[in-house]
Structures are given as structure tokens and as C-alpha cells.
Design an enzyme around this catalytic site. Structure first.
Site, mmCIF file in Angstrom:
data_model
loop_
_atom_site.group_PDB
_atom_site.id
_atom_site.type_symbol
_atom_site.label_atom_id
_atom_site.label_comp_id
_atom_site.label_asym_id
_atom_site.label_seq_id
_atom_site.Cartn_x
_atom_site.Cartn_y
_atom_site.Cartn_z
ATOM 1 N N GLU A 57 -32.982 -17.400 6.350
ATOM 2 C CA GLU A 57 -32.293 -17.864 4.742
ATOM 3 C C GLU A 57 -30.687 -18.120 5.276
ATOM 4 O OE1 GLU A 57 -32.974 -18.060 2.207
ATOM 5 O OE2 GLU A 57 -34.620 -16.688 2.070
ATOM 6 N N GLU A 64 -33.794 -26.787 -0.841
ATOM 7 C CA GLU A 64 -32.952 -26.195 -0.145
ATOM 8 C C GLU A 64 -32.720 -27.728 0.970
ATOM 9 O OE1 GLU A 64 -35.314 -22.360 0.180
ATOM 10 O OE2 GLU A 64 -34.857 -22.047 -1.582
ATOM 11 N N HIS A 95 -35.228 -21.162 4.927
ATOM 12 C CA HIS A 95 -35.192 -21.780 3.577
ATOM 13 C C HIS A 95 -33.540 -21.554 3.576
ATOM 14 C CE1 HIS A 95 -38.635 -20.551 1.562
ATOM 15 N NE2 HIS A 95 -39.595 -20.251 2.480
ATOM 16 N N HIS A 117 -39.297 -25.441 -0.350
ATOM 17 C CA HIS A 117 -37.980 -25.361 -1.915
ATOM 18 C C HIS A 117 -37.325 -26.284 -2.103
ATOM 19 C CE1 HIS A 117 -38.778 -20.771 -2.521
ATOM 20 N NE2 HIS A 117 -39.875 -21.157 -2.945
#
Length: 375
Positions: free
Chosen positions: A335, A169, A259, A166
């Protein structure tokens, strides 16, 4: 007064520029999909003026919960970034700031430019420990770079780490920079011990098109790469296809997919309890990895995160689930927050590039801790 975004990763739409205290903007969608969350623009001609920048469509963005308790980032030189007062009323997000110079940049998160990416590749290769290879091309014919660090012998364990599926990010590539700086340090004993036993395969940016286009979540064809792992195609998701093919060539013993999360103000991991091939061995590896990451970095925590999947309910089109299931290996999605880290808040900087970088350095410790258990 002028607002512009025609540069690497720039993204914004202007609704009104009539008054400093009523600048009206819209967050632009990804170039070929409806995801809208990333913004990055330059404001000129507003030195010492009290500015209110209103993002009119924030309530219709991809992740509106991401604006709650969020503070936007700003920089005069695109090197030093800081947080600025931001509030959200459920529909409109507003930045309130008085710039101290005529040129200032605002962004959703500290960017990681293509120039930085190319410099990172060059510096890694210059260490003498790293081979740079081209796995293929993106939809818009940009290089998909692979960094290979280690002896590449059959007896080595194979550690794969990918970032920025992504593209918005950007904290993910900051993390890779920190991890590489430690892994390529010949004076670091953990790195030396790791490279005696393992070869690392690192893709710092899985989505170069989306990164340059200023997309949050998709590539130039509108594909969310982290939903393409079961059936990637050369037309829609060549980035995943190229990396997946190389993984099947080398094998995988440990996999990390890096991420950022829009809504949760924490650093956390998501594991593979939902995959068909989940086993007590993988569960023990996951727990051991988390235990040592907790010791290595106080920024990490294991209380808050995504709900655990029921057995057999994992989405195998996602990288971590696909790789963990296919290769019967420890696989985690890591994350980081777009906001601050609620466990260790920093009012001036929030979570940022440097903190992501430090987390990347710390990651080598849990990798080393589980190395002898991987196979």
C-alpha cells in the site's frame, strides 16, 4: 468559467458555477457502485482568480478519513503535478487555489492514463526482454495485458505482480513503471541476477474499464475485483478470472498486489498471517522481505498499517490471501498513500507518481533477497 471531465478517467459533478470563490461540486460515484472518492476535472477561464472549490459530499464519500490532512493535486500540462491547499471540515472538502493559466486540471491523485499504459506496454516489449500477451477481455472488451519477462523454463521461480485492481489507485501503475524500468535494464546487476533464476509475470492494470471510467474501486460491472478471487465469473469479474486461470497454469512462488490507501499516510505491506496455510516458513519469508525493503527504501516502514488478522480469519476472496493460500507462497499487498508519506514529507508534491516509481525500482532488492528461500 467552465469545468469539464469528459476525458480518460475524468470524474466530477457540478452543483454550482456562479462564482470563482464558491464553486460547488460533488464527487461522482463509480459507474455501477456506490463508491465515491476519485475526482479528476479541468477548470477553464479562471486565470488569476482566487478559487474555492467545495466538494459538498466529501463527508459521504467512501473513505471520509481520506480527506483529513489531504492536499489535492493540480497540473497545467498533465505531466507536472503539484499539491494545492485543501482543507476538510468533516463534511465539505475545499480546495483554495489561484490558477496562473486559463486551463488547469485537479485530481485526487496523479492520474495514469490509458495512453501511458499503452506506451508502457510498448516500451516494455521494445526492450527485447519482454513478451506481451493478451489474457482476455474486460467487461467492456478492453485488453487485459500480461508482461512476461524471463526464460519461462520450468526450473524458473514464478514471480507474479499485479496492479490497479482498484482503478483509482493510480500510484500502483506508477510503481509498475519504475519496477519495469529497472527489471528491463540489461546493465542492472540485480535485474540480471533475478532473470537468471525467475520469470516475472506482471499485469500493470487489472481494471482497464474502471480506469477509463474514472472509478475509484470497481470495474464496469460494479465488482470490487479484490473481493472476487474465490469465485470470479466471466460476467462480473472476467479480469480476475483471466489472471487467476493463468496463475494456475504457471504456478506462483512470490506474489505482490499493488495498491493505494486513502487514509494512512504511509507505505506499508499487509501479509497473510490469517490464511489457513500460514506457516513458520511463510512468516520468515515475510520478515526477510520487509527487512530488505526497509534497507532498500526509506519511504517504506513497518510500524503503521492494517491490524493483523487472527489465524484462519483471512478473507480468501482477496488476491493476496487467495494466492498465498492456494500456492503456499510469499504473498503481500503493498500500500502507498494518497496523501503524503508522513515519514518523509514533501510539501510541494506529497506522495506522487515519481515517488511511486522509485519505490517500484527499490522493490527488486527484497525480491532478490528472498529468491533463494522461496522454494
Amino acid at each position: 468559467m467552465k469545468i469539464s471531465s469528459n476525458f480518460d478517467a475524468g470524474s466530477i459533478e457540478i452543483a454550482s458555477l456562479e462564482r470563482f470563490d464558491d464553486i460547488q461540486l460533488n464527487i461522482r460515484k463509480d459507474n455501477a457502485s456506490d463508491f465515491a472518492q476519485w475526482f479528476y476535472f479541468r477548470l477553464q477561464g479562471a486565470a488569476y482568480q482566487y478559487c474555492q472549490m467545495k466538494f459538498l459530499n466529501a463527508g459521504q464519500s467512501a473513505y471520509p478519513a481520506g480527506w483529513q490532512d489531504y492536499q489535492a493535486m493540480a497540473s497545467y500540462d498533465r505531466v507536472n503535478w503539484f499539491r494545492v491547499p485543501t482543507h476538510y471540515d468533516g463534511q465539505v472538502m475545499t480546495i483554495e487555489h489561484t490558477p496562473l493559466a486559463n486551463s488547469i486540471y485537479y485530481a485526487y491523485f496523479e492520474p495514469y492514463s490509458n495512453e501511458q499504459h499503452l506506451n508502457l506496454i510498448g516500451q516494455a516489449q521494445g526492450s527485447g526482454l519482454c513478451q506481451v500477451t493478451d489474457l482476455g477481455s474486460s467487461v467492456q472488451s478492453r485488453d487485459i495485458n500480461l508482461l512476461t519477462i524471463g526464460h519461462e523454463v520450468e526450473s524458473d521461480l514464478k514471480v507474479w505482480i499485479i496492479a490497479r485492481q482498484h482503478p483509482g489507485e493510480t500510484m500502483a501503475e506508477w510503481l509498475i513503471e519504475g519496477l519495469l524500468s529497472r527489471l528491463l535494464d540489461p546493465q542492472d546487476p540485480t535485474s540480471r541476477a533475478l532473470l537468471d533464476r525467475a520469470t516475472f509475470y506482471i499485469v500493470p492494470n487489472m481494471n482497464p474499464d474502471g480506469s477509463i471510467l474514472g472509478n475509484l474501486r470497481t470495474n464496469a460491472a460494479g465488482a470490487n475485483l479484490n473481493r472476487e478471487w474465490l469465485n470470479p465469473t466471466a460476467e462480473r469479474s472476467p479480469e480476475v478470472l483471466a489472471v487467476r486461470n493463468k496463475m494456475h497454469e504457471t504456478g506462483v512462488d512470490l506474489f505482490l498486489d499493488i495498491h493505494g490507501d486513502e487514509a494512512l499516510p504511509y507505505v506499508f505491506v499487509a501479509g497473510n498471517e490469517g490464511i489457513p496455510n500460514y506457516s513458520p516458513r511463510l512468516a520468515e519469508l515475510e520478515e526477510n522481505f520487509k527487512h530488505h525493503l526497509l534497507l532498500a527504501s526509506p519511504d517504506f516502514q513497518d510500524e503503521h498499517g492494517y491490524a493483523k488478522k487472527e489465524a484462519g480469519q483471512a478473507d480468501l476472496s482477496m488476491a493476496t490471501a487467495y494466492v498465498g493460500n492456494q500456492f503456499d507462497c510469499l504473498a503481500y499487498t503493498l500500500e502507498m498513500p494518497f496523501k503524503d508519506n508522513a515519514n518523509l514529507p514533501d510539501d510541494d508534491y506529497g506522495w506522487n507518481g515519481q515517488r511511486s516509481l522509485r519505490l517500484g525500482e527499490a522493490l527488486l532488492t527484497p525480491i532478490y533477497a528472498v529468491l533463494n528461500q522461496l522454494r
